[in-house]
Scaffold this active site. Structure first.
Site, short mmCIF file in Angstrom:
data_model
loop_
_atom_site.label_atom_id
_atom_site.label_comp_id
_atom_site.label_asym_id
_atom_site.label_seq_id
_atom_site.Cartn_x
_atom_site.Cartn_y
_atom_site.Cartn_z
N ASP A 105 0.85 -1.20 0.00
CA ASP A 105 0.00 0.00 0.00
C ASP A 105 0.89 1.24 0.00
O ASP A 105 2.00 1.21 0.54
CB ASP A 105 -0.85 0.07 1.27
CG ASP A 105 -1.77 -1.12 1.43
OD1 ASP A 105 -2.09 -1.74 0.42
OD2 ASP A 105 -2.13 -1.41 2.58
N1 URA Z 1 -0.80 -5.72 4.27
C1 URA Z 1 -1.30 -4.47 4.24
O1 URA Z 1 -2.30 -4.20 4.89
N2 URA Z 1 -0.69 -3.54 3.49
C2 URA Z 1 0.42 -3.79 2.78
O2 URA Z 1 0.95 -2.89 2.13
C3 URA Z 1 0.95 -5.09 2.82
C4 URA Z 1 0.32 -6.04 3.58
#
Ligand code: URA
Length: 237
Positions: A105
């Site tokens: 993310d």
């Molecule tokens: N889990 C998440 O919530 N975000 C990420 O970027 C990776 C794993």
């Protein structure tokens, strides 16, 4: 003498896609060999001129894998149309076309791999191969109870189904380390939220056996052949 190679492999080694993806591209009629449409991914290529969507391919490249410490706010995408910063742009000196291996993310920091090896990227992200990834989540919601850690470890019901068993431990007050094998969207954030602890900061510290280590935020390094082989072996296990 130039070694013969099947067309799909030639495309994969040219950084176009994984071998399977390349075979689909050939079948869809986007590839020409010596100026003639070619629909057979198994066609042997030696010295022919190959074009994808009318653009000549430079041919097989040396394969490379980088580890990068992604800063917050940088997108883990290969193509960005709105001028926002991307992980690919952080490796500015690399002229080969790189792809991020999986996604983080935008606010998530930490270890992300980038490669022009479409097959390796596919292997490392395919749910069937279950390469473990380890995250550190700083959470709110007060002290994290031992029972909460057990719940996270055993698997919890999310809107897209139950999470697989995970390894979970508390590494500092309010900091949970989770090793998961799946790669669902916002999985760690949703898992923590589901047990009443919103994630304030999330960092990936390990991908398979590879550690983020002391790589500075925004910095990258090329993996050694031995590190790449270890990752590949881990995916196949
Ligand atoms: N889990 C998440 O919530 N975000 C990420 O970027 C990776 C794993």
């Amino acid at each position: 003498m130039v070694a013969a190679m099947r067309l799909a492999k030639y495309l994969a080694h040219s950084g176009v896609a994984s071998r399977r993806g390349a075979a689909a591209i050939v079948r869809s009629g986007r590839v020409r060999v010596d100026g003639v449409d070619e629909l057979d991914p198994a066609r042997e290529i030696t010295t022919q001129h190959v074009e994808l969507d009318g653009v000549p391919l430079a041919g097989p490249q040396e394969l490379v894998v980088y580890a990068l410490n992604k800063p917050a706010g940088v997108l883990s995408t290969a193509r960005e149309r709105h001028g926002r910063p991307t992980v690919v742009a952080l490796i500015a000196e690399e002229k080969r076309r790189l792809y991020p291996v999986g996604r983080l993310d935008a606010p998530t920091t930490g270890l992300i791999l980038l490669t022009n090896d479409g097959e390796l990227a596919n292997l490392l992200t395919h749910p069937r191969y279950e390469v473990p990834k380890t995250y550190r989540a700083r959470v709110d919601g007060g002290p994290v109870a031992a029972a909460t850690l057990r719940t996270l470890a055993q698997g919890i019901e999310l809107e897209d189904g139950r999470t697989a068993p995970a390894r979970v431990r508390l590494v500092a007050p309010g900091v949970i380390e989770l090793e998961i094998h799946e790669g669902r969207k916002r999985q760690v954030r949703r898992m923590c939220e589901a047990v009443g602890h919103r994630v304030l900061a999330l960092e990936r510290v390990r991908f398979g056996s590879l550690e983020l280590g002391d790589l500075a935020s925004g910095a990258h390094r090329e993996l050694s052949p031995a590190e790449v082989e270890t990752l590949r072996a881990q995916a196949r296990r």
